[in-house]
Design a protein around this motif. Structure first.
Motif, short mmCIF file in Angstrom:
data_model
loop_
_atom_site.label_atom_id
_atom_site.label_comp_id
_atom_site.label_asym_id
_atom_site.label_seq_id
_atom_site.Cartn_x
_atom_site.Cartn_y
_atom_site.Cartn_z
N ASN A 7 -1.44 -19.65 -26.47
CA ASN A 7 -1.62 -18.53 -25.54
C ASN A 7 -1.32 -18.86 -24.08
O ASN A 7 -1.66 -18.07 -23.21
CB ASN A 7 -3.05 -17.99 -25.66
N VAL A 8 -0.72 -20.00 -23.80
CA VAL A 8 -0.39 -20.29 -22.40
C VAL A 8 0.98 -19.70 -22.07
O VAL A 8 1.76 -19.39 -22.97
CB VAL A 8 -0.40 -21.82 -22.11
N GLY A 9 1.26 -19.53 -20.78
CA GLY A 9 2.52 -18.93 -20.35
C GLY A 9 3.71 -19.82 -20.61
O GLY A 9 3.58 -21.01 -20.91
N ASP A 10 4.91 -19.25 -20.47
CA ASP A 10 6.15 -19.98 -20.77
C ASP A 10 6.33 -21.23 -19.92
O ASP A 10 6.75 -22.27 -20.41
CB ASP A 10 7.36 -19.05 -20.58
N ALA A 11 6.04 -21.14 -18.62
CA ALA A 11 6.23 -22.30 -17.74
C ALA A 11 5.30 -23.45 -18.14
O ALA A 11 5.72 -24.60 -18.22
CB ALA A 11 5.98 -21.90 -16.28
N ALA A 12 4.05 -23.12 -18.43
CA ALA A 12 3.09 -24.15 -18.87
C ALA A 12 3.48 -24.73 -20.22
O ALA A 12 3.36 -25.93 -20.46
CB ALA A 12 1.68 -23.57 -18.92
N MET A 13 3.98 -23.86 -21.11
CA MET A 13 4.41 -24.30 -22.43
C MET A 13 5.57 -25.30 -22.29
O MET A 13 5.58 -26.35 -22.94
CB MET A 13 4.87 -23.10 -23.25
N ARG A 14 6.53 -24.97 -21.43
CA ARG A 14 7.68 -25.87 -21.20
C ARG A 14 7.20 -27.22 -20.67
O ARG A 14 7.63 -28.28 -21.13
CB ARG A 14 8.66 -25.23 -20.23
N ASP A 15 6.29 -27.19 -19.69
CA ASP A 15 5.76 -28.44 -19.12
C ASP A 15 5.08 -29.31 -20.18
O ASP A 15 5.28 -30.53 -20.21
CB ASP A 15 4.76 -28.14 -17.99
N GLU A 16 4.29 -28.69 -21.04
CA GLU A 16 3.58 -29.46 -22.07
C GLU A 16 4.54 -30.00 -23.12
O GLU A 16 4.37 -31.12 -23.61
CB GLU A 16 2.49 -28.61 -22.73
#
Length: 198
Positions: free
Chosen positions: A163-172
């Motif tokens: 459920n995290v946003g796209d930018a956070a998902m990319r970073d992780e």
């Protein structure tokens, strides 16, 4: 409102409603090919959807000595009857960054995972989106390849997102792929500088 909350609480307590308990990601169960489990568990908790349980399946074909040009590893993460994430690493001959990018995008199970990949700095070449990350890491020089260089291609594809946003998902995903690349670089007996964190 209070009555509804109380009723829902009682139904949950007596397991009369289909509430799903959130499963724990245990460090001891995480694929070793993903790297040190403490940092990996934190990243997985952020990117994976909530499921009642998680399972990890790992396969590897290890490099036996410095003349060997074969190394492959994979980790499949599942939960709720679905495949959630796949990490794959393989040794391959060095090639221009553009052709590697096209090749690695083709390894994704879902082409929409790789549609919006953009570069980031790691290895010889690295690309990522909110569902896919890959790094092309220098590994070793062996006489058979043109120029003698073999690299590791390490990719992570998120098939079901949390459920995290796209930018956070990319970073992780980038963090997961960097960690897996660093671990793979050591496990594959690489002797060239990885450039993963440069």
């Amino acid at each position: 409102m209070v009555v509804l909350t109380l009723a829902a609480g009682l139904l949950y307590a007596y397991k009369l409603l289909p509430f799903t308990e959130k499963g724990e990601i245990e460090a001891g169960e995480v694929c070793s090919s993903l790297g040190p489990s403490s940092s990996v568990v934190n990243a997985l908790k952020k990117v994976l959807p909530e499921e009642s349980s998680y399972s990890f399946d790992e396969n590897a074909r290890l490099r036996v000595d410095v003349t060997d040009t074969t190394y492959e590893s994979s980790c499949f993460v599942s939960g709720g009857g679905k495949q959630l994430l796949v990490m794959e690493a393989r040794m391959m001959e060095d090639e221009p960054a553009e052709s590697w990018t096209q090749w690695v995008k083709g390894t994704a199970a879902n082409e929409t995972s790789t549609k919006s990949v953009t570069p980031f700095t790691a290895g010889e070449k690295a690309v990522a989106s909110s569902r896919f990350a890959a790094i092309f890491v220098p590994c070793t020089s062996v006489g058979k390849a043109p120029g003698g260089q073999y690299n590791l291609s390490v990719s992570t594809e998120l098939k079901q997102a949390g459920n995290v946003g796209d930018a956070a998902m990319r970073d992780e995903l980038i963090k997961l792929t960097r960690t897996a690349s660093s671990h793979t670089h050591a496990k594959a007996k690489c002797d060239m500088k990885s450039q993963i964190n440069d």
